[in-house]
Design an enzyme around this catalytic site. Structure first.
Site, PDB file in Angstrom:
ATOM      1  N   TYR A 177       0.840  -1.199   0.000  1.00 57.87           N
ATOM      2  CA  TYR A 177       0.000   0.000   0.000  1.00 57.87           C
ATOM      3  C   TYR A 177       0.880   1.256   0.000  1.00 57.87           C
ATOM      4  O   TYR A 177       0.636   2.188  -0.771  1.00 57.87           O
ATOM      5  CB  TYR A 177      -0.966   0.018   1.204  1.00 57.87           C
ATOM      6  CG  TYR A 177      -1.845   1.245   1.182  1.00 57.87           C
ATOM      7  CD1 TYR A 177      -2.886   1.354   0.253  1.00 57.87           C
ATOM      8  CD2 TYR A 177      -1.601   2.323   2.037  1.00 57.87           C
ATOM      9  CE1 TYR A 177      -3.672   2.498   0.187  1.00 57.87           C
ATOM     10  CE2 TYR A 177      -2.384   3.467   1.980  1.00 57.87           C
ATOM     11  CZ  TYR A 177      -3.413   3.552   1.056  1.00 57.87           C
ATOM     12  OH  TYR A 177      -4.187   4.694   0.980  1.00 57.87           O
ATOM     13  N   ARG A 224       2.976   8.560  13.056  1.00 58.24           N
ATOM     14  CA  ARG A 224       2.653   9.798  13.760  1.00 58.24           C
ATOM     15  C   ARG A 224       1.147  10.067  13.798  1.00 58.24           C
ATOM     16  O   ARG A 224       0.611  10.577  14.767  1.00 58.24           O
ATOM     17  CB  ARG A 224       3.379  10.967  13.073  1.00 58.24           C
ATOM     18  CG  ARG A 224       3.233  12.303  13.772  1.00 58.24           C
ATOM     19  CD  ARG A 224       3.470  13.452  12.798  1.00 58.24           C
ATOM     20  NE  ARG A 224       2.603  13.328  11.631  1.00 58.24           N
ATOM     21  CZ  ARG A 224       2.818  13.926  10.478  1.00 58.24           C
ATOM     22  NH1 ARG A 224       3.870  14.692  10.305  1.00 58.24           N
ATOM     23  NH2 ARG A 224       1.977  13.780   9.456  1.00 58.24           N
ATOM     24  N   ARG A 234     -10.121   5.399  10.516  1.00 55.63           N
ATOM     25  CA  ARG A 234      -9.349   4.655   9.513  1.00 55.63           C
ATOM     26  C   ARG A 234      -8.008   4.300  10.163  1.00 55.63           C
ATOM     27  O   ARG A 234      -7.624   4.882  11.182  1.00 55.63           O
ATOM     28  CB  ARG A 234      -9.141   5.479   8.237  1.00 55.63           C
ATOM     29  CG  ARG A 234      -8.475   6.790   8.505  1.00 55.63           C
ATOM     30  CD  ARG A 234      -8.188   7.607   7.266  1.00 55.63           C
ATOM     31  NE  ARG A 234      -7.485   8.788   7.754  1.00 55.63           N
ATOM     32  CZ  ARG A 234      -7.848  10.044   7.546  1.00 55.63           C
ATOM     33  NH1 ARG A 234      -8.895  10.314   6.799  1.00 55.63           N
ATOM     34  NH2 ARG A 234      -7.169  11.051   8.067  1.00 55.63           N
ATOM     35  N   PHE A 294      15.367  19.503  -2.209  1.00 61.30           N
ATOM     36  CA  PHE A 294      13.958  19.144  -2.362  1.00 61.30           C
ATOM     37  C   PHE A 294      13.706  17.719  -1.843  1.00 61.30           C
ATOM     38  O   PHE A 294      12.708  17.452  -1.178  1.00 61.30           O
ATOM     39  CB  PHE A 294      13.581  19.267  -3.847  1.00 61.30           C
ATOM     40  CG  PHE A 294      12.189  18.818  -4.189  1.00 61.30           C
ATOM     41  CD1 PHE A 294      11.111  19.679  -4.053  1.00 61.30           C
ATOM     42  CD2 PHE A 294      11.956  17.534  -4.667  1.00 61.30           C
ATOM     43  CE1 PHE A 294       9.827  19.270  -4.376  1.00 61.30           C
ATOM     44  CE2 PHE A 294      10.678  17.115  -4.989  1.00 61.30           C
ATOM     45  CZ  PHE A 294       9.611  17.983  -4.846  1.00 61.30           C
TER      46      PHE A 294
HETATM   47 CA    CA Z   1      -5.898   8.664   0.583  1.00 60.45          CA
END
Ligand code: CA
Length: 392
Positions: A177, A224, A234, A294
């Site tokens: 995921y 976190r 969720r 970046f």
């Molecule tokens: Ca999402």
């Protein structure tokens, strides 16, 4: 601002950094609502206005990239934000949502496609309502950029659709995921950097370490955000990990100081630390100093966050954040690999100091911290051998 200065009052470097960052990030603020702006702005200006509204911090860091890369990275972000908005909008019937996630990449080529009444917040809804503007700006990009963006959109949309129909349970699910929603962002950015010529053409082929860049950030956020996600009903913590310590995920919120609760949290942090050597390897491959900053700044923020959340019961009941002054200092001083080595060494040391011999993952995390200290010590650095080299 005053409060942040007070928190950092005993740390002069943080104070100076806070002021410096404050000065540097004075992007012109658009007071008008995004739907009003949409009426007058050009397609491209709307994209930057939307970026500014949906993620001010990303809008600031994008300004640091070489000019050539700003539009592709801005559009890449907005396309993925569009996808994420669809993924998160539970008011769309499941079947329709899944179909849309799988087709989203094709919609990007339609200069007139947009969607009404989609998104959990006002700015997301306006973004989707005016997505034709994003698409037209996407279509104006060089083909090399469009191909990278669209390929990632295709893979991410299908991955999100797969997970709309199943839950994150095993650590393998968790890695997969995170690959779809963040590792692929790493792949895409490497592709864009290569395409621009600012980085080696071979960077786009570094799929494993590019993936790790995304996984390390995503896992840090997932750890976190335990409490925030719990409240929103969720969760992305894999039961294969937390199930070892409790039959219910919300148990940790009720007993934040219990040894088993902290062991679950520490197990999650241990798992995230496994990606750090790849992160170091990736950052070491970059040449352009703006691209480097970046990429590097979010990574040092992540290791600082992990040091803060490790063994910290507050994670279960509140939103734990690093001091703004510390964040500002990391932003200002992260300029080269020496700063990366120093930051990773400092925060792994902070974790080391919190280790408890009785923690069930004590051995494993000690090993990971040792690996990080090897990866950040140039004296011990040896280039990784690939399979052929090992065999020959
Ligand atoms: Ca999402």
């Amino acid at each position: 601002m005053i409060r942040e200065l007070l928190y950092s009052a005993a740390r002069p470097k943080e104070m100076a950094a806070l002021l410096k960052v404050k000065m540097a990030s004075q992007l012109p603020k658009q007071e008008e609502a995004l739907d009003v702006l949409a009426q007058t702005l050009s397609d491209r200006d709307f994209c930057y206005a939307a970026l500014n509204k949906v993620s001010r911090s990303f809008a600031v860091v994008i300004q640091q990239l070489p000019q050539e890369l700003r539009d592709p990275v801005c559009i890449f972000y907005l396309v993925l934000r569009g996808l994420d908005t669809v993924e998160d909008d539970m008011t769309i019937p499941a079947e329709k949502r899944v179909a849309l996630l799988r087709e989203f990449h094709a919609k990007c080529y339609d200069p007139n496609w947009n969607m009404e009444n989609t998104g959990d917040s006002f700015d997301y809804r306006v973004l989707l309502q005016h997505f034709d503007k994003v698409n037209r700006t996407f279509l104006s990009l060089d083909m090399i950029y469009r191909e990278v963006i669209n390929e990632i959109c295709y893979k991410m949309g299908n991955g999100m659709a797969d997970f709309a129909e199943k839950k994150v349970e095993s650590v393998a699910d968790y890695d997969l995921y995170c690959h779809y929603v963040a590792g692929l962002v790493g792949h895409g950015l490497s592709g864009l950097f290569s395409a621009s010529g600012y980085e080696d053409g071979s960077l786009r082929n570094e799929l494993e370490i590019s993936n790790s860049m995304g996984l390390f950030l995503q896992k840090t956020n997932i750890i976190r955000d335990y409490h925030e996600d719990l409240v929103a009903n969720r969760s992305f913590w894999p039961v294969e990990i937390w199930g070892k310590y409790s039959p219910e995920l919300n148990h940790f919120e009720r007993y934040p100081h219990k040894k088993t609760s902290l062991a679950a949290l520490n197990h999650m942090v241990t798992d995230a630390l496994r990606h750090v050597p790849d992160v170091i390897t990736y950052l070491r491959m970059l040449h352009n100093k703006d691209v480097f900053r970046f990429c590097a700044i979010p990574q040092v923020m992540a290791i600082a966050t992990l040091a803060k959340v490790y063994n910290n019961p507050d994670v279960f009941t509140s939103n734990v954040k690093i001091r703004r002054g510390l964040a500002a200092k990391l932003m200002v001083y992260t300029k080269d690999m020496d700063a990366i080595y120093a930051a990773f060494r400092q925060f792994t040391f902070e974790i080391l100091e919190k280790l408890d011999r009785n923690d069930p993952n004590y051995q494993l995390i000690s090993q990971y911290l040792e690996n990080i200290s090897l990866a950040t010590s140039e004296l011990n650095f040896r280039p990784q051998l690939n399979k052929e080299q090992v065999l020959s």
